[in-house]
Design an enzyme around this catalytic site. Structure first.
Site, PDB file in Angstrom:
ATOM      1  N   ASN A   9       1.217  -0.988  -0.393  1.00  0.00           N
ATOM      2  CA  ASN A   9      -0.243  -0.352   0.206  1.00  0.00           C
ATOM      3  C   ASN A   9       0.716   0.728   0.107  1.00  0.00           C
ATOM      4  O   ASN A   9       1.669   1.679   1.013  1.00  0.00           O
ATOM      5  CB  ASN A   9      -0.986   0.005   0.841  1.00  0.00           C
ATOM      6  N   HIS A  96      -9.422   1.066   5.068  1.00  0.00           N
ATOM      7  CA  HIS A  96      -7.918   1.732   5.488  1.00  0.00           C
ATOM      8  C   HIS A  96      -8.282   2.031   7.165  1.00  0.00           C
ATOM      9  O   HIS A  96      -9.248   3.865   6.605  1.00  0.00           O
ATOM     10  CB  HIS A  96      -6.922   1.812   4.877  1.00  0.00           C
ATOM     11  N   GLU A  98      -6.502   4.989   7.824  1.00  0.00           N
ATOM     12  CA  GLU A  98      -6.000   6.378   7.259  1.00  0.00           C
ATOM     13  C   GLU A  98      -7.344   7.133   6.781  1.00  0.00           C
ATOM     14  O   GLU A  98      -7.189   8.135   6.926  1.00  0.00           O
ATOM     15  CB  GLU A  98      -4.887   6.568   6.843  1.00  0.00           C
ATOM     16  N   GLU A 168      -5.429  -4.333  10.982  1.00  0.00           N
ATOM     17  CA  GLU A 168      -4.003  -3.874  10.715  1.00  0.00           C
ATOM     18  C   GLU A 168      -4.137  -2.904  12.064  1.00  0.00           C
ATOM     19  O   GLU A 168      -4.791  -1.795  11.907  1.00  0.00           O
ATOM     20  CB  GLU A 168      -3.776  -2.848   9.651  1.00  0.00           C
ATOM     21  N   GLY A 174       2.712   2.187  11.096  1.00  0.00           N
ATOM     22  CA  GLY A 174       3.845   3.813  10.755  1.00  0.00           C
ATOM     23  C   GLY A 174       4.736   3.250  12.036  1.00  0.00           C
ATOM     24  O   GLY A 174       5.471   4.285  11.591  1.00  0.00           O
ATOM     25  N   SER A 214       3.427  -2.566  10.245  1.00  0.00           N
ATOM     26  CA  SER A 214       5.151  -2.474  11.108  1.00  0.00           C
ATOM     27  C   SER A 214       6.089  -3.636  10.389  1.00  0.00           C
ATOM     28  O   SER A 214       6.598  -4.217  10.615  1.00  0.00           O
ATOM     29  CB  SER A 214       5.525  -2.121  11.937  1.00  0.00           C
TER      30      SER A 214
HETATM   31  P1  13P Z   1       3.073   0.239   7.321  1.00  0.00           P
HETATM   32  O1  13P Z   1       3.717  -1.313   7.002  1.00  0.00           O
HETATM   33  O2  13P Z   1       4.127   1.677   6.910  1.00  0.00           O
HETATM   34  O3  13P Z   1       3.446  -0.063   9.136  1.00  0.00           O
HETATM   35  O4  13P Z   1       2.024   0.683   6.857  1.00  0.00           O
HETATM   36  C1  13P Z   1       0.502  -0.622   7.590  1.00  0.00           C
HETATM   37  C2  13P Z   1      -0.622  -0.173   6.301  1.00  0.00           C
HETATM   38  O5  13P Z   1      -1.236   0.724   6.828  1.00  0.00           O
HETATM   39  C3  13P Z   1      -0.750  -1.003   5.156  1.00  0.00           C
HETATM   40  O6  13P Z   1      -1.990  -0.578   4.907  1.00  0.00           O
END
Ligand code: 13P
Length: 255
Positions: A9, A96, A98, A168, A174, A214
């Site tokens: 992603n 997601h 976010e 997730e 992140g 992560s």
């Molecule tokens: P990271 O791998 O940067 O933690 O992000 C995970 C993510 O949100 C994938 O959709």
């Protein structure tokens, strides 16, 4: 164990279409020897056609990071399932964290988008996950149950053959803090039990469950070795070929 699925992603990266093409080209060339693991990349909308064109003859699928539930009409700024299809997508990420956090996504909009994706012939990657506060407050299972149940509300099992669910945990995205393989495995088993309760054992067993948060080359193998972890949804580490390809190779070895 089955075939693993590693999806990148890219979020709001990279800034330029040419950079997206370069990253896609590198991933394609460096994974040419992988013959088992399923791979997808999800670039920003603007780079989708160029990246899909580059990956057309490869084993790497392309996905959108979101979609709108209407197919066409007066919805400024929106992108629909038919548009994603015509850009060369076979997957689309839905819900997601976010999107939920910054763009007002709710369980209801996730459900509408899931219908639209399935109707449009896209394979949905539905994301669920709890905050650290929710986990600490003991609400973990309630939160995940609600997200899964509401996303799939009213769905007919026959339409869910291409469903993918990504767990997730928000506190792991992140942050460099990964869920332990045991924490991830426990939640994947729980999500499978929900699919079993709502639909059938067959759907629960065949729906790929990805872990995201992560994922890096040094934790991928251990995570992917868990019984109910069928793959990974990779953010930051998918933005560089040197960090993404080793994760894909872990998936290849375990497939
Ligand atoms: P990271 O791998 O940067 O933690 O992000 C995970 C993510 O949100 C994938 O959709």
């Amino acid at each position: 164990m089955g075939t693993k699925f590693i999806a990148g992603n890219w979020k709001l990266n990279p800034a330029e279409i040419n950079q997206a093409k370069e990253l896609a080209r590198e991933v394609r060339d460096r994974t040419a020897n992988c013959s088992k693991v399923n791979i997808a990349v999800c670039p920003p909308f603007i780079s989708l056609p160029a990246v899909a064109e580059l990956l057309r003859e490869s084993r790497i699928a392309v996905g959108g990071q979101d979609l709108y539930w209407e197919e066409a009409g007066a919805y400024t700024g929106a992108i629909s399932a038919p548009m994603l299809k015509s850009a060369g997508c076979s997957y689309v990420i839905i819900g997601h964290s976010e999107r939920r956090q910054y763009f007002g996504e709710t369980d209801e909009t996730v459900c509408r988008k899931l219908y639209a994706a399935l109707k449009g012939g896209l394979k949905p990657i539905v994301c669920v996950g709890e905050t650290l506060q929710q986990r600490k407050a003991g609400q973990l299972h309630d939160v995940i149950r609600t997200q899964v149940t509401e996303a799939l509300r009213g769905m007919d099992e026959t339409s869910l053959g291409d469903l993918v669910v990504a767990y997730e945990p928000i506190w792991a995205i992140g942050t460099g803090v990964t869920a332990t393989p045991q924490q991830a495995q426990e939640m994947h088993a729980y999500i499978r039990s929900l699919l079993n309760d709502h639909f059938s054992h067959a759907l629960a067993m065949t729906t790929p469950l990805l872990y995201g948060g992560s994922v890096k080359s040094d934790n991928a193998t251990e995570l992917l070795s868990q019984n109910d972890i069928d793959g990974a949804l990779v953010g930051g580490a998918s933005l560089k070929v040197d960090t993404f390809v080793p994760i894909i190779e872990s998936g290849e070895e375990l497939s």
